[in-house]
Design a protein around this motif. Structure first.
Motif, PDB file in Angstrom:
ATOM      1  N   TRP A   1     -12.957  28.804 -33.000  1.00  0.00           N
ATOM      2  CA  TRP A   1     -12.132  28.918 -34.203  1.00  0.00           C
ATOM      3  C   TRP A   1     -12.612  27.914 -35.240  1.00  0.00           C
ATOM      4  CZ3 TRP A   1      -8.633  31.427 -36.976  1.00  0.00           C
ATOM      5  CH2 TRP A   1      -7.906  30.712 -37.939  1.00  0.00           C
ATOM      6  N   PRO A   2     -12.705  28.270 -36.551  1.00  0.00           N
ATOM      7  CA  PRO A   2     -12.383  29.573 -37.143  1.00  0.00           C
ATOM      8  C   PRO A   2     -13.606  30.468 -37.384  1.00  0.00           C
ATOM      9  CG  PRO A   2     -12.531  27.952 -38.880  1.00  0.00           C
ATOM     10  CD  PRO A   2     -12.876  27.231 -37.601  1.00  0.00           C
TER      11      PRO A   2
ATOM     12  N   LYS B   1      -0.866  24.506 -37.548  1.00  0.00           N
ATOM     13  CA  LYS B   1      -1.397  23.255 -38.086  1.00  0.00           C
ATOM     14  C   LYS B   1      -0.448  22.660 -39.119  1.00  0.00           C
ATOM     15  CE  LYS B   1      -5.474  21.311 -40.388  1.00  0.00           C
ATOM     16  NZ  LYS B   1      -6.836  21.601 -40.933  1.00  0.00           N
ATOM     17  N   ARG B   2       0.098  23.517 -39.991  1.00  0.00           N
ATOM     18  CA  ARG B   2       0.967  23.036 -41.074  1.00  0.00           C
ATOM     19  C   ARG B   2       2.258  22.424 -40.540  1.00  0.00           C
ATOM     20  NH1 ARG B   2       1.330  27.437 -43.364  1.00  0.00           N
ATOM     21  NH2 ARG B   2       3.451  28.105 -42.863  1.00  0.00           N
TER      22      ARG B   2
ATOM     23  N   TYR C   1       3.882  36.766 -39.598  1.00  0.00           N
ATOM     24  CA  TYR C   1       2.906  35.865 -40.203  1.00  0.00           C
ATOM     25  C   TYR C   1       2.310  36.358 -41.523  1.00  0.00           C
ATOM     26  CZ  TYR C   1       3.127  33.268 -35.833  1.00  0.00           C
ATOM     27  OH  TYR C   1       3.578  32.537 -34.757  1.00  0.00           O
TER      28      TYR C   1
ATOM     29  N   VAL D   1      -5.070  34.351 -37.952  1.00  0.00           N
ATOM     30  CA  VAL D   1      -5.455  33.293 -38.894  1.00  0.00           C
ATOM     31  C   VAL D   1      -4.210  32.650 -39.507  1.00  0.00           C
ATOM     32  CG1 VAL D   1      -6.545  32.834 -41.126  1.00  0.00           C
ATOM     33  CG2 VAL D   1      -7.720  34.256 -39.439  1.00  0.00           C
ATOM     34  N   ALA D   2      -3.248  33.492 -39.910  1.00  0.00           N
ATOM     35  CA  ALA D   2      -2.007  32.973 -40.502  1.00  0.00           C
ATOM     36  C   ALA D   2      -1.212  32.155 -39.487  1.00  0.00           C
ATOM     37  CB  ALA D   2      -1.171  34.137 -41.030  1.00  0.00           C
TER      38      ALA D   2
ATOM     39  N   LYS E   1      -2.458  30.431 -36.905  1.00  0.00           N
ATOM     40  CA  LYS E   1      -3.147  29.161 -36.682  1.00  0.00           C
ATOM     41  C   LYS E   1      -2.859  28.181 -37.826  1.00  0.00           C
ATOM     42  CE  LYS E   1      -6.085  28.664 -33.759  1.00  0.00           C
ATOM     43  NZ  LYS E   1      -6.053  28.137 -32.365  1.00  0.00           N
ATOM     44  N   ARG E   2      -2.791  28.712 -39.044  1.00  0.00           N
ATOM     45  CA  ARG E   2      -2.485  27.854 -40.191  1.00  0.00           C
ATOM     46  C   ARG E   2      -1.062  27.322 -40.102  1.00  0.00           C
ATOM     47  NH1 ARG E   2      -5.190  31.426 -45.152  1.00  0.00           N
ATOM     48  NH2 ARG E   2      -7.366  30.839 -44.731  1.00  0.00           N
ATOM     49  N   GLU E   3      -0.141  28.165 -39.644  1.00  0.00           N
ATOM     50  CA  GLU E   3       1.246  27.711 -39.513  1.00  0.00           C
ATOM     51  C   GLU E   3       1.379  26.655 -38.415  1.00  0.00           C
ATOM     52  OE1 GLU E   3       5.287  29.761 -37.922  1.00  0.00           O
ATOM     53  OE2 GLU E   3       4.530  30.551 -39.851  1.00  0.00           O
TER      54      GLU E   3
END
Length: 486
Positions: free
Chosen positions: A417-418, A403-404, A95, A396-397, A399-401
């Motif tokens: 979160w967050p 969502k993305r 990540y 964090v990375a 969770k962003r992936e």
């Protein structure tokens, strides 16, 4: 049917010498989770924290424990999603990039090596309670050889050792809390009767709750966070757990209870029995206080308990570092020899390496026995906090992936979160700053900074091929089942 298939797959891979044996069951990991909170940091290091902050140290443990819980929930979410050997080293690689994985993995190995040296040092100090005439380095050498041999056996042997070590520690702590609470409630006089009477008043009658001011509270965080170091080993067990989706969440969710029980309640009882400024003046505060109770065998019984705690900590240090090294070898971030598996499913070269590193502890205890613990504890705190920051950043990375890419939600999601993750990272940054503010811990920043520079140079010089690619991990998150409407 699926369990049979997975078991067969594990057997085939293990025979091929490419995978670890899944020999840790629910009982093993549950007690490893309990025992990970009871080690050298509690039995020996707590005295230093108390002297820095006084009764306010209880607040330091609550705040530090809350931060550690958020780290463990972040790690738990990743471990359930990707239950692999190498754990957070591989998560950072996937990540955050291969260099982040390289730094995280090797810094954890560095942390475990430093913590293990602190643990073997504490072990030698405890043995000196019974055998003051024997040089400390002799005990250090003996325990390295014994636990090294145990770790070369199957992971089930490691699990059984940790189960019994942890059981002894947990029973002893609960007995101590119950006995200490009885002393406080019924007002029994300790020792020869000439000291201060036990009672809750001892928490505020000797300079107040903050006898050394807010500065004392801040100074205590360096020792407090060292005490929690190694708790992330629970995430490493995912690669060898029989049912990681079940046991990892159970282990992680016990963190708040462990903090309250083993640290806040225990130290609260201790400081109620004796004034805070009298604790830890001679060896472990636990041995000192029970010696004052007037029970002849109590100091010897308690010394046996703290020795068990040290043995457990060293055992876990060797296990954790070995498994991360195994993961680094798989990623091309460590020599291939560290990826070799014995016929028992154990990465034997990593165990041998840890034994060699611990021999440094023999030298240190022979040369500077009086200064060794404080020095390595502060260095270990830097490495510990750095690893926790990388765990949070990886989470964090991830969770962003999720969502993305619109991936399925995690089965064991991190709470609040967050906001909670951001606050936790800010707190970890504060701890790093605190290390540099106080003179007795400042050396940790010098050593830590030098270590990170060396890692950068090593990565540029030696990592090639597959080591320059992000880790590829299988996402084992189950799809949300469709509910049939009757």
């Amino acid at each position: 049917m699926q369990q049979t298939t997975l078991a067969s797959k594990d057997t085939v891979l293990q025979a091929a010498g490419t995978a670890l044996s899944r020999g840790l069951n629910v009982r093993h990991i549950r007690f490893m989770a309990l025992g990970s909170a009871i080690g050298t940091g509690l039995f020996y290091g707590s005295a230093s924290a108390i002297q820095k902050a006084g009764p306010a140290v209880l607040l330091a443990y609550i705040i530090g424990g809350a931060a550690v819980f958020m780290v463990m929930r972040a790690l738990g979410e990743m471990a359930v999603r990707h239950p692999v050997s190498g754990s957070f080293g591989q998560y950072a690689s996937k990540y955050l990039g291969p260099f982040a994985g390289f730094v995280t993995g090797w810094t954890y190995v560095f942390e475990m090596a430093i913590v293990a040296i602190a643990d073997v040092t504490a072990f030698s100090i405890y043995m000196g309670f019974w055998f003051p005439q024997v040089d400390r380095w002799i005990w250090v050498l003996a325990i390295i050889l014994f636990l090294g041999a145990m770790n070369l056996l199957s992971v089930k042997v490691f699990g059984e050792l940790e189960f019994w070590f942890s059981l002894i520690k947990v029973v002893a702590i609960i007995a101590m809390i119950v006995g200490g609470a009885a002393i406080v409630v019924f007002g029994f006089q300790t020792g020869d009767g000439g000291g201060v009477a036990p009672g809750l008043g001892n928490l505020v009658n000797h300079g107040g709750l903050f006898p050394n001011g807010f500065e004392g509270l801040l100074a205590a965080f360096a020792v407090v966070m060292f005490a929690f170091g190694g708790i992330e080993t629970i995430g490493i067990t995912a690669g060898e757990a029989a049912d990681p989706k079940k046991v990892i969440p159970q282990a992680v969710n016990t963190v708040p209870v462990r903090v309250l029980l083993f640290y806040v309640l225990t130290l609260g009882v201790l400081m109620s029995i004796f004034p805070w400024n009298e604790i830890g003046s001679s060896g472990s505060p636990f041995v000192q206080i029970f010696d004052g109770l007037g029970i002849p065998a109590a100091p010897h019984i308690l010394n046996a308990v703290v020795i068990t705690a040290a043995l457990s900590a060293i055992n876990s240090d060797i296990f954790g570092a070995g498994r991360i090294l195994f993961g680094l070898a798989q990623q091309g971030h460590a020599p291939k020899s560290f990826g070799k598996i014995s016929r028992h499913g154990v990465p034997w070269m990593t165990v041998v390496m840890m034994g060699g590193i611990l021999l440094v502890g023999v030298v240190l205890n022979a040369v500077i026995p009086e200064d060794v613990f404080v020095l390595i504890a502060s260095i270990a705190t830097f490495a510990t906090v750095w690893v926790w920051v990388m765990i949070l950043a990886s989470h964090v990375a991830m969770k962003r992936e999720i969502k993305r890419k619109g991936l399925p939600a995690s089965e064991f999601g991190s709470p609040l979160w967050p906001a909670a993750s951001i606050l936790t990272m800010a707190f970890m940054a504060l701890v790093i700053v605190i290390l540099g503010v106080f003179e007795d811990t400042r050396v940790a920043l010098y050593v830590g900074g030098t270590w990170l520079i060396l890692l950068f140079v090593a990565y540029k010089l030696w990592v090639r091929g597959g080591g320059l690619r992000r880790a590829e991990l299988v996402d084992e998150t189950a799809s949300i089942p469709l509910v049939k409407v009757p």
